[in-house]
Scaffold this active site. Structure first.
Site, PDB file in Angstrom:
ATOM      1  NE  ARG A   1      -4.022 -18.876  -5.632  1.00 15.11           N
ATOM      2  CZ  ARG A   1      -4.790 -19.730  -6.296  1.00 15.11           C
ATOM      3  NH1 ARG A   1      -5.078 -19.517  -7.565  1.00 15.11           N
ATOM      4  NH2 ARG A   1      -5.256 -20.796  -5.706  1.00 15.11           N
TER       5      ARG A   1
ATOM      6  CE  LYS B   1       0.660   0.061   7.988  1.00 15.06           C
ATOM      7  NZ  LYS B   1       0.612   0.689   9.311  1.00 15.06           N
TER       8      LYS B   1
ATOM      9  CD  GLU C   1      -3.111  11.398   9.890  1.00 19.24           C
ATOM     10  OE1 GLU C   1      -1.881  11.285   9.988  1.00 19.24           O
ATOM     11  OE2 GLU C   1      -3.926  10.831  10.659  1.00 19.24           O
TER      12      GLU C   1
ATOM     13  CE  LYS D   1       1.518   6.254   4.587  1.00 11.56           C
ATOM     14  NZ  LYS D   1       0.121   5.970   4.855  1.00 11.56           N
TER      15      LYS D   1
ATOM     16  CD  GLU E   1       3.903   0.205  11.127  1.00  8.37           C
ATOM     17  OE1 GLU E   1       3.096   0.429  10.205  1.00  8.37           O
ATOM     18  OE2 GLU E   1       3.649   0.366  12.317  1.00  8.37           O
TER      19      GLU E   1
ATOM     20  NE  ARG F   1       3.821   2.082   6.601  1.00  8.42           N
ATOM     21  CZ  ARG F   1       3.205   1.728   5.478  1.00  8.42           C
ATOM     22  NH1 ARG F   1       3.846   1.039   4.563  1.00  8.42           N
ATOM     23  NH2 ARG F   1       1.954   2.055   5.277  1.00  8.42           N
TER      24      ARG F   1
ATOM     25  CG  ASN G   1       2.240   4.630  14.541  1.00 10.52           C
ATOM     26  OD1 ASN G   1       1.148   4.620  13.997  1.00 10.52           O
ATOM     27  ND2 ASN G   1       3.084   3.618  14.496  1.00 10.52           N
TER      28      ASN G   1
ATOM     29  CG  HIS H   1      -1.588   8.379  14.614  1.00  9.07           C
ATOM     30  ND1 HIS H   1      -1.065   9.583  14.230  1.00  9.07           N
ATOM     31  CD2 HIS H   1      -2.500   8.040  13.650  1.00  9.07           C
ATOM     32  CE1 HIS H   1      -1.620   9.960  13.076  1.00  9.07           C
ATOM     33  NE2 HIS H   1      -2.502   9.044  12.706  1.00  9.07           N
TER      34      HIS H   1
ATOM     35  CG  HIS I   1      -4.949   4.756  17.473  1.00  7.94           C
ATOM     36  ND1 HIS I   1      -3.732   4.273  17.062  1.00  7.94           N
ATOM     37  CD2 HIS I   1      -5.548   5.220  16.352  1.00  7.94           C
ATOM     38  CE1 HIS I   1      -3.599   4.431  15.762  1.00  7.94           C
ATOM     39  NE2 HIS I   1      -4.697   5.008  15.302  1.00  7.94           N
TER      40      HIS I   1
ATOM     41  CG  HIS J   1      -7.983   9.255  12.591  1.00 10.86           C
ATOM     42  ND1 HIS J   1      -7.450   8.416  13.553  1.00 10.86           N
ATOM     43  CD2 HIS J   1      -6.984   9.493  11.706  1.00 10.86           C
ATOM     44  CE1 HIS J   1      -6.184   8.150  13.250  1.00 10.86           C
ATOM     45  NE2 HIS J   1      -5.877   8.795  12.142  1.00 10.86           N
TER      46      HIS J   1
HETATM   47  N1  NAD Z   1      -4.257   2.508   4.349  1.00  7.32           N
HETATM   48  C1  NAD Z   1      -3.748   3.461   5.095  1.00  7.32           C
HETATM   49  O1  NAD Z   1      -2.525   3.631   5.203  1.00  7.32           O
HETATM   50  C2  NAD Z   1      -4.673   4.392   5.822  1.00  7.32           C
HETATM   51  C3  NAD Z   1      -4.177   5.573   6.367  1.00  7.32           C
HETATM   52  C4  NAD Z   1      -5.066   6.432   6.989  1.00  7.32           C
HETATM   53  C5  NAD Z   1      -6.413   6.107   7.077  1.00  7.32           C
HETATM   54  N2  NAD Z   1      -6.858   4.944   6.534  1.00  7.32           N
HETATM   55  C6  NAD Z   1      -8.286   4.580   6.611  1.00  7.32           C
HETATM   56  O2  NAD Z   1      -9.018   5.585   5.936  1.00  7.32           O
HETATM   57  C7  NAD Z   1     -10.324   5.641   6.490  1.00  7.32           C
HETATM   58  C8  NAD Z   1     -10.694   7.082   6.701  1.00  7.32           C
HETATM   59  O3  NAD Z   1     -10.599   7.760   5.465  1.00  7.32           O
HETATM   60  P1  NAD Z   1     -11.571   8.966   5.104  1.00  7.32           P
HETATM   61  O4  NAD Z   1     -11.551   9.974   6.181  1.00  7.32           O
HETATM   62  O5  NAD Z   1     -11.260   9.359   3.713  1.00  7.32           O
HETATM   63  O6  NAD Z   1     -12.991   8.249   5.221  1.00  7.32           O
HETATM   64  P2  NAD Z   1     -14.182   7.962   4.197  1.00  7.32           P
HETATM   65  O7  NAD Z   1     -13.740   7.124   3.092  1.00  7.32           O
HETATM   66  O8  NAD Z   1     -15.307   7.495   5.052  1.00  7.32           O
HETATM   67  O9  NAD Z   1     -14.570   9.392   3.671  1.00  7.32           O
HETATM   68  C9  NAD Z   1     -15.109  10.306   4.605  1.00  7.32           C
HETATM   69  C10 NAD Z   1     -16.477  10.815   4.164  1.00  7.32           C
HETATM   70  O10 NAD Z   1     -16.246  11.766   3.147  1.00  7.32           O
HETATM   71  C11 NAD Z   1     -17.061  11.517   2.021  1.00  7.32           C
HETATM   72  N3  NAD Z   1     -16.288  11.976   0.876  1.00  7.32           N
HETATM   73  C12 NAD Z   1     -15.068  11.538   0.477  1.00  7.32           C
HETATM   74  N4  NAD Z   1     -14.628  12.279  -0.520  1.00  7.32           N
HETATM   75  C13 NAD Z   1     -15.568  13.198  -0.788  1.00  7.32           C
HETATM   76  C14 NAD Z   1     -15.675  14.276  -1.718  1.00  7.32           C
HETATM   77  N5  NAD Z   1     -14.689  14.581  -2.555  1.00  7.32           N
HETATM   78  N6  NAD Z   1     -16.817  14.999  -1.720  1.00  7.32           N
HETATM   79  C15 NAD Z   1     -17.812  14.743  -0.837  1.00  7.32           C
HETATM   80  N7  NAD Z   1     -17.758  13.774   0.087  1.00  7.32           N
HETATM   81  C16 NAD Z   1     -16.633  13.009   0.102  1.00  7.32           C
HETATM   82  C17 NAD Z   1     -17.350  10.038   2.058  1.00  7.32           C
HETATM   83  O11 NAD Z   1     -18.581   9.736   1.428  1.00  7.32           O
HETATM   84  C18 NAD Z   1     -17.427   9.793   3.568  1.00  7.32           C
HETATM   85  O12 NAD Z   1     -18.722  10.073   4.039  1.00  7.32           O
HETATM   86  C19 NAD Z   1     -10.303   4.832   7.762  1.00  7.32           C
HETATM   87  O13 NAD Z   1     -10.997   3.620   7.557  1.00  7.32           O
HETATM   88  C20 NAD Z   1      -8.835   4.560   8.004  1.00  7.32           C
HETATM   89  O14 NAD Z   1      -8.611   3.329   8.652  1.00  7.32           O
HETATM   90  C21 NAD Z   1      -6.023   4.082   5.908  1.00  7.32           C
END
Ligand code: NAD
Length: 368
Positions: free
Chosen positions: A121, A143, A185, A227, A237, A242, A246, A249, A253, A265
């Site tokens: 929980r 999120k 971003e 942010k 949101e 918030r 977008n 975005h 998307h 992305h």
């Molecule tokens: N919660 C939120 O508000 C929010 C906001 C934006 C995106 N997201 C989510 O984040 C995800 C995308 O994040 P991302 O682009 O970090 O993806 P990810 O976690 O897949 O990382 C991208 C790639 O980079 C590699 N990597 C990460 N850090 C590294 C480092 N320091 N050295 C070498 N390799 C490294 C990882 O192994 C992976 O292959 C999506 O699922 C998206 O939905 C969430």
């Protein structure tokens, strides 16, 4: 030490400092206050580079520091992967007196955050984001969630971490194209509310691209401040502000969908920022100078600004009409009047645009 505090339902600090991960005394101090069992859940691609050294360092203070990992990709950001990790936590004997440490990009922070939200929980979690996107976006705002076969991030919760530790030095190992993706971003945040950040992006391009730690620290901190302001006034949101995150975005998307995720992305957001500004121009919301500014900034960080001509417009418009921000079957966008000045009318932060106008703008850009 650069830090800021996010004042949401649970306030938490974000520390941004080169070497935070190598000299992990601050991480230890935080974990000691949270629980007696610590579990690092890491992206398995980062095991050798960061996760195992971190575990070794933490074990010197606490022998009850475990390490779990998973293959962090969108296909594994699922309810099934969550279940596997939860069972592994139970096999380790974890209960409420456990703190999770998410180490990785946004996939890892989203999944581990969601595990923390529901395990027994709710247990504390700290984030150590390692991609630029996770540093400036995924690790702040609460999120958390997983994908389903029906769509991305459809199951999740708002759950705040207890602390976030950002070490810009880890960006040295991040593949360059992922760094550029994260810059989309950062540029979005700068355009929304931070002209000082815009100036930094314009004047310190070489230092940023060379990953100079001091300038990265400043850039990440400014980006987080934008942010922070929006999530603090609209944590879940619900009230509107918030939604401004977008910006770019809605189109992004749709582009990700029609490209079958061949466009990353960050690339999709970059093109989205340009096309949505073209729409704002058409609607008389902004001036051409804004489009020039945005295109030039994106170009500096090797991000695309042209809508690929081979995506059929009908597919793009169909994808836009499925956007989850749509209201009353109308496609909604966030716009800027100027840099630092979002377009807000009658307390509305996103605005309906008719498919006919969208089609006209897209046709003029693709010649279709
Ligand atoms: N919660 C939120 O508000 C929010 C906001 C934006 C995106 N997201 C989510 O984040 C995800 C995308 O994040 P991302 O682009 O970090 O993806 P990810 O976690 O897949 O990382 C991208 C790639 O980079 C590699 N990597 C990460 N850090 C590294 C480092 N320091 N050295 C070498 N390799 C490294 C990882 O192994 C992976 O292959 C999506 O699922 C998206 O939905 C969430």
């Amino acid at each position: 030490m650069t830090s800021l505090t996010i004042n949401t339902s649970l306030s938490y600090p974000i520390y941004i400092e080169p070497n935070l991960l190598t000299d992990c005394s601050l991480i230890i101090q935080h974990c000691q206050k949270l629980a007696s069992t610590w579990v690092i859940i890491a992206d398995e691609a980062l095991l050798t580079l960061y996760a195992k050294p971190l575990q070794q360092a933490l074990q010197q203070t606490n022998p009850h520091c475990h390490l779990l990992s998973f293959a962090a990709c969108e296909a594994n950001k699922t309810r099934e992967q969550k279940e596997i990790l939860e069972d592994e936590l139970f096999y380790l004997g974890c209960g409420r007196d456990t703190c999770l440490i998410a180490l990785g990009g946004g996939i890892t922070t989203d999944l581990v955050g969601f595990i923390a939200a529901t395990f027994c929980r709710g247990i504390p979690v700290i984030y150590i984001p390692t991609s630029l996107l996770a540093m400036v976006d995924a690790s702040i705002g609460g999120k958390t969630g997983v994908n389903t076969p029906i769509g991305k991030n459809l199951i999740g919760s708002f759950y705040q971490p207890s602390a976030v530790f950002i070490d810009p030095l880890v960006l040295n190992s991040l593949p360059k194209h992922l760094f550029y993706d994260g810059m989309a971003e950062v540029i979005k945040h700068a355009l929304l509310a931070d002209n000082i950040l815009i100036e930094l992006l314009q004047t310190q391009t070489a230092a940023i691209l060379n990953l100079e730690p001091a300038v990265l620290t400043t850039m990440i901190t400014h980006s987080l401040q934008v942010k922070k302001q929006l999530v603090e006034v609209d944590e879940k949101e619900l009230t509107g502000p918030r939604q401004l995150l977008n910006l770019g975005h809605t189109l992004a998307h749709a582009l990700e969908t029609v490209s079958n995720y061949q466009l990353s992305h960050g690339q999709a957001v970059s093109i989205g920022l340009v096309i949505e500004t073209e729409l704002a121009l058409k609607l008389g919301i902004c001036q051409p100078a804004l489009l020039t500014l945005i295109t030039a900034l994106l170009f500096l960080y090797q991000l695309p600004t042209q809508l690929p001509k081979h995506y059929p417009l009908s597919g793009l418009i169909a994808a836009l009409s499925h956007d989850k921000k749509n209201k009353a079957q109308q496609i909604h966008f966030c716009f800027l009047q100027k840099s630092g000045e979002p377009y807000i009318q009658d307390h509305q932060y996103s605005h309906p645009v008719s498919p006919a106008i969208i089609k006209e703008v897209l046709q003029s850009l693709t010649g279709q």
